[in-house]
Design an enzyme around this catalytic site. Structure first.
Site, short mmCIF file in Angstrom:
data_model
loop_
_atom_site.label_atom_id
_atom_site.label_comp_id
_atom_site.label_asym_id
_atom_site.label_seq_id
_atom_site.Cartn_x
_atom_site.Cartn_y
_atom_site.Cartn_z
N HIS A 1 -3.91 -5.51 0.37
CA HIS A 1 -3.48 -6.12 1.63
C HIS A 1 -3.47 -7.65 1.55
O HIS A 1 -4.48 -8.29 1.84
CB HIS A 1 -4.39 -5.66 2.77
CG HIS A 1 -4.14 -4.25 3.19
ND1 HIS A 1 -3.17 -3.91 4.12
CD2 HIS A 1 -4.68 -3.08 2.77
CE1 HIS A 1 -3.15 -2.60 4.27
NE2 HIS A 1 -4.06 -2.07 3.46
N CYS B 1 0.82 -1.23 0.00
CA CYS B 1 0.00 0.00 0.00
C CYS B 1 0.85 1.27 0.00
O CYS B 1 1.38 1.63 -1.02
CB CYS B 1 -1.01 -0.04 1.13
SG CYS B 1 -2.35 -1.16 0.74
N GLU C 1 -2.19 -9.60 3.59
CA GLU C 1 -2.36 -10.16 4.94
C GLU C 1 -3.83 -10.20 5.34
O GLU C 1 -4.17 -10.76 6.37
CB GLU C 1 -1.56 -9.33 5.95
CG GLU C 1 -2.22 -8.07 6.45
CD GLU C 1 -2.27 -6.94 5.43
OE1 GLU C 1 -2.96 -5.94 5.68
OE2 GLU C 1 -1.62 -7.07 4.37
#
Length: 373
Positions: free
Chosen positions: A344, A258, A346
């Site tokens: 993202h 990001c 994760e």
């Protein structure tokens, strides 16, 4: 029914548009920030505690918020990071066995102003048409002119440096100190689940403040560098850009997520820009241009990199593309072990389609070790 006589409230946008609602609980006052919306059906606690949302008033598009309470393990930082919350229906009661507390108590503990009973469908539609802008949520419904004057003083997100507001003040460690790999991470607003994903892959991470120098990060003797997500405009982060330039000069493996993705672009002379209303949700479609496979991803960003400049850069390859608007969602360097993505992997909340990117980072570290042995 609790709070039958809740106070009237409103959200006032920078262009003068007003939507009315009611205060959540008995909290009063005003909260300022850039209004944005997230389309996720679940994961509100992770969203509220994500440092990337610092300075933003969150509008939840899901009609019911709070119905499954909160859990102490479902946070992405220490405390709530959003500036305020706007919802359609706020659930004061929850029915999840794993919950530790109600969302109402969680908001009160973090001193967050929230308003409900807002026509969020109309509000989100308005933001989509007119763009993200500064706003205020308030119980001062009879002080419109005063709120307008205060709102006019709130700085615009474009050009605003916010990483310093959420970054750690001192370096700290995460994971097993006897792990196989050592990672130096630059904290621009890092999510806890990123650290968990790296730790699961046998990494010991030293997390550095946003203004740490390359020499400070290199002194840890890392096998790789990580540049985190975070809030605000990437362009003012001159120190982070310089750190990435020095990482690239040393040709050590680097992974950015990001804001870290935007910093890698800026370090290569590729500009960034503020998006009309950004990408925030947990079902954004991405095409991996290297494998030809699609991914459903979790996203949260209001800035993007200049795709035309990335395509023209001799040392940059665009690896991922957002299928809704064709923004460049991933890049890698052709001549150095550095790559990044504008979403993202994760998750937390969201799907795990992109978790392979952490494995790719480890593979890059292993390859670099063989080459330098």
């Amino acid at each position: 029914m609790k709070y039958q006589t809740r106070k009237k409230a409103l959200i006032l946008l920078a262009d003068g548009t007003i939507f009315y609602g009611k205060a959540v609980g008995n909290k009063e006052g005003s909260a300022f920030g850039e209004v944005c919306f997230n389309t996720g059906m679940t994961g509100y606690q992770e969203i509220f505690t994500d440092p990337s949302y610092f300075g933003q008033i969150m509008v939840a598009t899901n009609a019911h918020i709070g119905n499954y309470g909160v859990n102490k393990d479902e946070v992405e930082s220490e405390g709530i990071k959003i500036a305020g919350l706007v919802v359609r229906n706020f659930s004061y009661h929850y029915s999840r066995e794993a919950a530790d507390d109600s969302l109402e108590n969680f908001l009160n503990k973090n001193n967050l102003l929230a308003i409900s009973d807002v026509d969020t469908r109309a509000l989100v539609s308005y933001i989509r048409d007119n763009g993200a802008m500064n706003a205020v949520i308030s119980t001062e419904v009879d002080n419109i002119e005063g709120l307008k004057k205060q709102l006019a003083e709130v700085p615009d997100m474009h050009g605003l440096e916010l990483a310093s507001k959420v970054s750690t003040k001192e370096p700290y460690f995460f994971g097993n100190e006897n792990a196989k790999y050592k990672i130096s991470a630059l904290d621009l607003g890092i999510k806890k689940n990123i650290l968990r994903r790296l730790s699961e892959r046998d990494c010991y991470i030293k997390v550095f403040p946003y203004d740490a120098t390359f020499s400070e990060m290199e002194a840890f003797g890392p096998d790789g560098f990580f540049i985190s997500n975070g809030p605000g405009d990437p362009e003012p982060l001159s120190n982070a850009i310089q750190v990435v330039k020095e990482i690239l000069e040393k040709e050590v493996p680097m992974f950015g997520i990001c804001l870290g993705h935007q910093i890698l672009a800026l370090a290569n002379g590729i500009s960034t820009y503020k998006m009309h209303h950004g990408h925030r949700g947990i079902n954004h479609p991405i095409m991996n241009l290297v494998t030809g496979k699609g991914e459903i991803t979790s996203q949260n960003h209001g800035f993007a990199i200049n795709r035309e400049q990335a395509e023209a850069h001799p040392d940059i390859e665009i690896t991922h593309m957002h299928l809704n608007d064709h923004t460049a969602s991933g890049i890698r360097m052709k001549n150095k072990p550095a790559f990044s993505v504008q979403y993202h992997p994760e998750a937390s909340p969201g799907p795990h389609d992109a978790s392979y990117l952490f494995d790719q980072f480890i593979e890059s570290i292993e390859k670099h070790k063989l080459q330098t042995a």
